[in-house]
Enzyme design. Structure first.
Site, mmCIF file in Angstrom:
data_model
loop_
_atom_site.group_PDB
_atom_site.id
_atom_site.type_symbol
_atom_site.label_atom_id
_atom_site.label_comp_id
_atom_site.label_asym_id
_atom_site.label_seq_id
_atom_site.Cartn_x
_atom_site.Cartn_y
_atom_site.Cartn_z
ATOM 1 N N ASP A 108 2.283 2.029 3.369
ATOM 2 C CA ASP A 108 3.194 1.053 3.998
ATOM 3 C C ASP A 108 4.641 1.486 3.813
ATOM 4 O O ASP A 108 5.466 1.300 4.694
ATOM 5 C CB ASP A 108 3.125 -0.337 3.320
ATOM 6 C CG ASP A 108 1.773 -0.972 3.381
ATOM 7 O OD1 ASP A 108 0.983 -0.611 4.261
ATOM 8 O OD2 ASP A 108 1.508 -1.854 2.528
ATOM 9 N N HIS B 270 0.888 -1.175 0.000
ATOM 10 C CA HIS B 270 0.000 0.000 0.000
ATOM 11 C C HIS B 270 0.920 1.217 0.000
ATOM 12 O O HIS B 270 2.006 1.182 0.590
ATOM 13 C CB HIS B 270 -0.825 0.107 1.276
ATOM 14 C CG HIS B 270 -1.749 -1.032 1.555
ATOM 15 N ND1 HIS B 270 -1.344 -2.165 2.194
ATOM 16 C CD2 HIS B 270 -3.076 -1.179 1.323
ATOM 17 C CE1 HIS B 270 -2.379 -2.979 2.331
ATOM 18 N NE2 HIS B 270 -3.443 -2.408 1.813
HETATM 19 C C1 XLS Z 1 -7.553 -6.658 4.430
HETATM 20 C C2 XLS Z 1 -7.095 -6.847 3.068
HETATM 21 C C3 XLS Z 1 -5.939 -5.964 2.636
HETATM 22 C C4 XLS Z 1 -5.833 -5.951 1.137
HETATM 23 C C5 XLS Z 1 -5.051 -4.816 0.573
HETATM 24 O O1 XLS Z 1 -8.305 -7.443 4.982
HETATM 25 O O2 XLS Z 1 -6.792 -8.194 2.901
HETATM 26 O O3 XLS Z 1 -4.757 -6.382 3.238
HETATM 27 O O4 XLS Z 1 -5.288 -7.130 0.664
HETATM 28 O O5 XLS Z 1 -5.600 -3.590 0.855
#
Ligand code: XLS
Ligand code: NI
Ligand code: NI
Length: 439
Positions: A105, A102
């Site tokens: 991140d 993300h």
């Molecule tokens: C959360 C999601 C997230 C997505 C990406 O539950 O799995 O991690 O994969 O935003």
């Protein structure tokens, strides 16, 4: 750029099922060639930056437990760089060809959108250099439209047009950075795109807004020449009570309704499937049936807990069933298996990060091999085919071609009388499956 935080660990070698070395693969042999492709190319494993390099073991009842040596210092930007150095060191040691992130991140959010974008540019440049040096590639990028308090009522479905605009600006930038890093896909997970109560929500209007947002993304991809695959990641709930991308089936209906289906496929996450009351396998089959199987977020939930526990999956039976569906569908194309999974709160050692990924990668690789054998032998396929064979001929064929109606079928039913019942043979098939799993 060089990092030696994992100096105590080797690059994880493949040693085969007989090894008792805990820091070796038993089933994932990256260089093994199967059908003209290496296992590395078949599996397309990815590491999730948010869990493995931003996760600290926090839960709603307490703060983080995991302390990493590269997190020390005062300057957020230099920590972000050191963290990324460590991450790329790990990606290579674990032999994962891909990573996923993300925007927030990898780079700290600034005081303004401009500052956030500037921070992101610095870290994207850093990532690009790391990708070049290591050969590790970007499976997908995405934007976090759920962490910052401004998104408490959603991003694309926020009742405030100002927040919608902010979210659009953030996704615009995240798409640009994904393009810069050669990302093969771009993911939309709508964690706060949903509602808490209908007392304050115009559901139809919010869904129209979400569709408008996604159309803008499609248009912008064309403008900047981003050719990667767009993926919707369904999840029924958490953090929001009801999320609009509930499961694959409702996602298909949404995309078709808003004429977006040509532009999207699905990123299916095991734990999201089970939260929706489905099996992992079920969600893959639904996506495959619509030719919209895109990628996998590899993890698992705990059926005794009602939330997204995001555990590493070592359930070879569950993964074999998933692999059968994936292989039958012709694979994941530009997708891969991204370990959207986190260490348990007490798993605080660097070694745990290795064991978690080795276990997950081995379980997937083993499932891949078992599924290939099952499909090659074709025993289940034969039984399934035979089960529907009455639709291959006569009035069965006419039904499938929609050439008969109730009147004609009534005549046939009068003539043929009571149908003979045929066993579904479930127990036989479960036993047969076990012969592949356990001999
Ligand atoms: C959360 C999601 C997230 C997505 C990406 O539950 O799995 O991690 O994969 O935003
Ligand atoms: Ni996910
Ligand atoms: Ni998830």
């Amino acid at each position: 750029m060089k990092s030696r935080h994992f100096a105590d660990f080797p690059q994880i070698p493949y040693e085969g099922p007989g090894t008792d070395n805990p820091l070796a693969f038993r089933h994932y042999n990256p260089d093994e060639v199967i059908d003209g492709k290496t296992m590395k190319e078949h599996m397309r494993f990815g590491i999730a930056y948010w869990h493995s390099f931003r996760g600290v073991g926090a839960d709603p009842f307490g703060p983080g437990t995991i302390e990493r040596p590269w997190e020390k210092g005062r300057d957020e930007m230099s920590i972000a760089k050191k963290r990324m150095d460590a991450a790329f060191e790990f990606f290579q040691k674990i032999q994962a060809p891909f990573w996923c992130y993300h925007d927030r991140d990898i780079a700290p959010e600034g005081k303004t959108l401009r500052e956030s974008n500037k921070n992101l540019d610095v870290l994207v440049k850093h990532a690009k250099a790391h990708q070049k040096a290591s050969g590790v590639k970007l499976l997908w990028g995405t934007a976090s439209l759920f962490t910052n308090p401004r998104y408490m009522n959603g991003g694309a479905t926020n009742p405030d047009a100002h927040v919608f605009a902010y979210a659009a600006a953030q996704v615009k930038k995240a798409m640009e950075t994904t393009l810069t890093l050669g990302g093969e896909n771009y993911v939309f997970w709508g964690g706060r795109e949903g509602y808490e109560t209908l007392l304050n929500t115009d559901m139809k209007r919010e869904q129209d807004h979400l569709a408008a947002f996604l159309h803008m993304a499609v248009d912008y991809a064309k403008q900047i020449g981003f050719k990667g695959q767009f993926l919707i990641e369904p999840k029924p709930k958490e953090p929001t009570k009801h999320q609009y991308d509930f499961d694959v089936a409702s996602g298909v209906a949404f995309l078709r309704t808003y004429k977006l289906d040509k532009h999207f496929k699905f990123n299916i996450e095991t734990n999201h499937a089970t939260l929706a009351g489905h099996t992992f396998n079920h969600e893959i089959e639904v996506a495959a049936a619509h030719n919209m199987l895109g990628s996998i977020d590899a993890n698992s939930g705990d059926l005794l807990l009602g939330w997204d526990t995001d555990q590493f999956n070592t359930d070879v039976k569950e993964l074999t069933l998933a692999m059968i569906s994936i292989l039958r569908a012709g694979g994941l194309g530009s997708g891969g298996f991204n370990f959207d999974a986190k260490l348990r709160r007490p798993s605080i050692d660097l070694a745990d990060l290795f064991h978690a990924h080795i276990g997950g990668m081995d379980a997937y690789a083993l499932a891949f091999k078992i599924a290939r054998r099952i499909l090659a032998e074709g025993k289940f396929e034969e039984i399934i085919k035979a089960r529907y064979s009455s639709f291959n001929v006569g009035f069965g064929r006419q039904i499938e071609k929609q050439k008969v109606g109730f009147k004609e079928l009534e005549k046939i039913a009068f003539k043929l009388g009571e149908p003979t019942r045929v066993s579904g043979r479930q127990e036989y098939l479960e036993k047969l499956l076990n012969t592949y799993l356990h001999g």
